[in-house]
Scaffold this motif. Structure first.
Motif, PDB file in Angstrom:
ATOM      1  N   ARG A  62       0.827  -1.213   0.000  1.00  0.00           N
ATOM      2  CA  ARG A  62       0.000   0.000   0.000  1.00  0.00           C
ATOM      3  C   ARG A  62       0.857   1.258   0.000  1.00  0.00           C
ATOM      4  NH1 ARG A  62      -1.602   3.018   4.239  1.00  0.00           N
ATOM      5  NH2 ARG A  62      -3.342   4.454   3.882  1.00  0.00           N
ATOM      6  N   ASP A  63       1.866   1.300   0.861  1.00  0.00           N
ATOM      7  CA  ASP A  63       2.704   2.491   0.935  1.00  0.00           C
ATOM      8  C   ASP A  63       3.413   2.762  -0.383  1.00  0.00           C
ATOM      9  OD1 ASP A  63       1.962   2.918   3.534  1.00  0.00           O
ATOM     10  OD2 ASP A  63       3.758   2.020   4.416  1.00  0.00           O
ATOM     11  N   ALA A  64       3.901   1.701  -1.038  1.00  0.00           N
ATOM     12  CA  ALA A  64       4.612   1.870  -2.303  1.00  0.00           C
ATOM     13  C   ALA A  64       3.663   2.337  -3.402  1.00  0.00           C
ATOM     14  CB  ALA A  64       5.285   0.564  -2.710  1.00  0.00           C
ATOM     15  N   VAL A  65       2.457   1.778  -3.415  1.00  0.00           N
ATOM     16  CA  VAL A  65       1.475   2.175  -4.427  1.00  0.00           C
ATOM     17  C   VAL A  65       1.103   3.644  -4.242  1.00  0.00           C
ATOM     18  CG1 VAL A  65      -0.923   1.874  -5.166  1.00  0.00           C
ATOM     19  CG2 VAL A  65       0.549  -0.123  -4.850  1.00  0.00           C
ATOM     20  N   GLU A  89      -7.104   2.462  -9.311  1.00  0.00           N
ATOM     21  CA  GLU A  89      -8.148   1.526  -9.733  1.00  0.00           C
ATOM     22  C   GLU A  89      -7.660   0.072  -9.639  1.00  0.00           C
ATOM     23  OE1 GLU A  89     -10.749   0.451 -13.756  1.00  0.00           O
ATOM     24  OE2 GLU A  89      -9.229   2.033 -13.801  1.00  0.00           O
ATOM     25  N   ALA A  90      -6.447  -0.157 -10.114  1.00  0.00           N
ATOM     26  CA  ALA A  90      -5.919  -1.527 -10.144  1.00  0.00           C
ATOM     27  C   ALA A  90      -5.652  -2.074  -8.751  1.00  0.00           C
ATOM     28  CB  ALA A  90      -4.633  -1.560 -10.975  1.00  0.00           C
ATOM     29  N   ARG A  91      -5.356  -1.213  -7.808  1.00  0.00           N
ATOM     30  CA  ARG A  91      -5.029  -1.653  -6.446  1.00  0.00           C
ATOM     31  C   ARG A  91      -5.990  -1.050  -5.420  1.00  0.00           C
ATOM     32  NH1 ARG A  91      -3.059  -5.052  -8.780  1.00  0.00           N
ATOM     33  NH2 ARG A  91      -0.899  -5.807  -8.791  1.00  0.00           N
ATOM     34  N   GLU A  92      -7.247  -0.887  -5.818  1.00  0.00           N
ATOM     35  CA  GLU A  92      -8.212  -0.258  -4.927  1.00  0.00           C
ATOM     36  C   GLU A  92      -8.431  -1.062  -3.641  1.00  0.00           C
ATOM     37  OE1 GLU A  92     -11.255  -1.626  -4.267  1.00  0.00           O
ATOM     38  OE2 GLU A  92     -11.448  -3.133  -5.846  1.00  0.00           O
ATOM     39  N   ARG A  93      -8.151  -2.371  -3.666  1.00  0.00           N
ATOM     40  CA  ARG A  93      -8.336  -3.182  -2.461  1.00  0.00           C
ATOM     41  C   ARG A  93      -7.369  -2.785  -1.356  1.00  0.00           C
ATOM     42  NH1 ARG A  93     -12.879  -5.615  -1.616  1.00  0.00           N
ATOM     43  NH2 ARG A  93     -11.769  -6.893  -0.094  1.00  0.00           N
ATOM     44  N   HIS A 115      -9.994  12.844 -15.281  1.00  0.00           N
ATOM     45  CA  HIS A 115      -9.329  12.312 -14.095  1.00  0.00           C
ATOM     46  C   HIS A 115     -10.325  12.085 -12.962  1.00  0.00           C
ATOM     47  CE1 HIS A 115      -5.439  14.230 -15.810  1.00  0.00           C
ATOM     48  NE2 HIS A 115      -5.599  12.998 -16.245  1.00  0.00           N
ATOM     49  N   VAL A 116     -11.277  12.978 -12.828  1.00  0.00           N
ATOM     50  CA  VAL A 116     -12.319  12.795 -11.814  1.00  0.00           C
ATOM     51  C   VAL A 116     -13.035  11.469 -12.021  1.00  0.00           C
ATOM     52  CG1 VAL A 116     -14.448  13.741 -10.841  1.00  0.00           C
ATOM     53  CG2 VAL A 116     -12.663  15.286 -11.665  1.00  0.00           C
ATOM     54  N   ASP A 117     -13.320  11.155 -13.277  1.00  0.00           N
ATOM     55  CA  ASP A 117     -14.148   9.992 -13.588  1.00  0.00           C
ATOM     56  C   ASP A 117     -13.417   8.671 -13.420  1.00  0.00           C
ATOM     57  OD1 ASP A 117     -15.858  12.026 -14.139  1.00  0.00           O
ATOM     58  OD2 ASP A 117     -16.305  11.431 -16.195  1.00  0.00           O
ATOM     59  N   VAL A 118     -12.149   8.730 -13.058  1.00  0.00           N
ATOM     60  CA  VAL A 118     -11.424   7.529 -12.621  1.00  0.00           C
ATOM     61  C   VAL A 118     -11.306   7.534 -11.103  1.00  0.00           C
ATOM     62  CG1 VAL A 118      -9.259   6.236 -12.731  1.00  0.00           C
ATOM     63  CG2 VAL A 118     -10.137   7.373 -14.779  1.00  0.00           C
ATOM     64  N   ILE A 119     -10.854   8.650 -10.551  1.00  0.00           N
ATOM     65  CA  ILE A 119     -10.601   8.731  -9.115  1.00  0.00           C
ATOM     66  C   ILE A 119     -11.867   8.458  -8.297  1.00  0.00           C
ATOM     67  CG2 ILE A 119      -9.940  10.299  -7.244  1.00  0.00           C
ATOM     68  CD1 ILE A 119      -8.184  11.766  -9.379  1.00  0.00           C
ATOM     69  N   ALA A 120     -12.988   9.069  -8.678  1.00  0.00           N
ATOM     70  CA  ALA A 120     -14.197   8.962  -7.858  1.00  0.00           C
ATOM     71  C   ALA A 120     -14.830   7.569  -7.921  1.00  0.00           C
ATOM     72  CB  ALA A 120     -15.191  10.050  -8.250  1.00  0.00           C
ATOM     73  N   PRO A 121     -15.235   7.082  -9.094  1.00  0.00           N
ATOM     74  CA  PRO A 121     -15.900   5.777  -9.101  1.00  0.00           C
ATOM     75  C   PRO A 121     -14.969   4.587  -8.920  1.00  0.00           C
ATOM     76  CG  PRO A 121     -15.802   6.661 -11.326  1.00  0.00           C
ATOM     77  CD  PRO A 121     -15.295   7.739 -10.416  1.00  0.00           C
ATOM     78  N   LYS A 122     -13.708   4.721  -9.336  1.00  0.00           N
ATOM     79  CA  LYS A 122     -12.812   3.567  -9.320  1.00  0.00           C
ATOM     80  C   LYS A 122     -11.991   3.435  -8.043  1.00  0.00           C
ATOM     81  CE  LYS A 122     -13.942   2.472 -13.557  1.00  0.00           C
ATOM     82  NZ  LYS A 122     -14.739   1.255 -13.847  1.00  0.00           N
ATOM     83  N   ALA A 123     -11.874   4.514  -7.272  1.00  0.00           N
ATOM     84  CA  ALA A 123     -11.115   4.459  -6.020  1.00  0.00           C
ATOM     85  C   ALA A 123     -12.022   4.757  -4.825  1.00  0.00           C
ATOM     86  CB  ALA A 123      -9.947   5.440  -6.068  1.00  0.00           C
ATOM     87  N   PRO A 126     -15.281   1.993  -4.587  1.00  0.00           N
ATOM     88  CA  PRO A 126     -15.088   0.724  -3.881  1.00  0.00           C
ATOM     89  C   PRO A 126     -14.916   0.896  -2.373  1.00  0.00           C
ATOM     90  CG  PRO A 126     -13.797   0.751  -5.890  1.00  0.00           C
ATOM     91  CD  PRO A 126     -14.343   2.143  -5.716  1.00  0.00           C
ATOM     92  N   LEU A 127     -14.318   2.009  -1.953  1.00  0.00           N
ATOM     93  CA  LEU A 127     -14.196   2.271  -0.516  1.00  0.00           C
ATOM     94  C   LEU A 127     -15.575   2.413   0.125  1.00  0.00           C
ATOM     95  CD1 LEU A 127     -11.199   4.747  -0.017  1.00  0.00           C
ATOM     96  CD2 LEU A 127     -11.583   2.599   1.185  1.00  0.00           C
ATOM     97  N   LEU A 128     -16.486   3.071  -0.571  1.00  0.00           N
ATOM     98  CA  LEU A 128     -17.849   3.214  -0.057  1.00  0.00           C
ATOM     99  C   LEU A 128     -18.495   1.849   0.141  1.00  0.00           C
ATOM    100  CD1 LEU A 128     -20.327   4.996   0.653  1.00  0.00           C
ATOM    101  CD2 LEU A 128     -20.921   4.921  -1.783  1.00  0.00           C
ATOM    102  N   LEU A 129     -18.270   0.936  -0.780  1.00  0.00           N
ATOM    103  CA  LEU A 129     -18.877  -0.397  -0.669  1.00  0.00           C
ATOM    104  C   LEU A 129     -18.317  -1.150   0.537  1.00  0.00           C
ATOM    105  CD1 LEU A 129     -18.967  -1.603  -4.390  1.00  0.00           C
ATOM    106  CD2 LEU A 129     -20.630  -0.238  -3.115  1.00  0.00           C
TER     107      LEU A 129
END
Length: 244
Positions: A62-65, A89-93, A115-123, A126-129
């Motif tokens: 996580r820290d490196a990502v 997005e690739a490491r949202e877990r 950029h918004v349309d990646v950061i918000a739904p893709k990062a 998933p945190l919201l879920l």
């Protein structure tokens, strides 16, 4: 041993430069009205370069990502910032609620919906879920005046609204967030509201129509048109007379 962050960023940038499409940079920069430098790399190629980097360095924690995300985001280059989003997005877990502070800062610095349309739904999405309590953060984002932060608050709900199973649990929270934005005159806010409602209407059209029905005087034409795109004609006639 993990390569230093700067070396990872340079490795990714080298891959991006090898995927440049001549003439694309100028066209894309004009289309996005972007103040960033553009290399001219298509989105599929950017995603491919991010995946390839992660395969070459499977041990990134996580820290490196997050360090790599910040390194890429700091560069005033469209593709570097896009790859920062694709990396999230690739490491949202790996993300935890505390990382919403980083996402908010990125949204503050966004100069484009791309950029918004990646950061918000893709990062953030998933945190919201995984952590429904982060809905409070999305609500706060939606109440900020900055265009891209506000859009990010709306689009953070997309994964929840797209899920037929999760929609009932999250639509109330989204409705409370969206209700306060219906009179925002800005295209990118109205479009985000319509897009989000449209995703829910694909599987819960009656609920979306009922929510809209009680707010029609405040709903923009753009939001309404987007929201109703997947709604069957018979549902419109029953739930929204005059908007078939």
């Amino acid at each position: 041993m993990t390569a230093p962050t700067a070396a990872l960023a340079a490795e990714l940038t080298a891959g991006l430069r090898g995927a440049v499409v001549p003439g694309r940079a100028e066209q894309e920069q004009a289309y996005l009205k972007s103040s960033l430098h553009h290399l001219g790399v298509p989105v599929p190629a950017m995603r491919s370069e991010v995946r390839a980097l992660l395969r070459r360095h499977p041990g990134l924690d996580r820290d490196a990502v997050l360090a790599l995300v910040e390194e890429l985001w700091a560069q005033p280059v469209h593709e570097s910032r896009s790859c920062a989003g694709f990396l999230l997005e690739a490491r949202e877990r790996l993300l935890v609620p505390a990382d919403l502070a980083l996402l908010e800062r990125m949204l503050e610095q966004c100069g484009t919906w791309a950029h918004v349309d990646v950061i918000a739904p893709k990062a953030a999405g998933p945190l919201l879920l995984r952590h429904p309590g982060t809905a409070e953060v999305l609500l706060r984002w939606s109440r900020r005046d900055e265009l891209w932060v506000r859009r990010g608050g709306v689009l953070g709900y997309l994964p929840a609204l797209r899920s037929p199973e999760l929609f009932p649990s999250f639509f109330g929270g989204f409705g409370a967030l969206a209700d306060g934005l219906l009179t925002d005159p800005r295209f990118f806010v109205r479009k985000a509201l319509g897009w989000s409602l449209r995703e829910g209407a694909k599987h819960h059209p009656e609920e979306v129509c009922d929510w809209l029905a009680g707010r029609l005087p405040r709903v923009s034409g753009l939001t309404l048109r987007e929201a109703l795109k997947p709604v069957p004609q018979e549902v419109r006639l029953r739930r929204l007379p005059g908007h078939s």
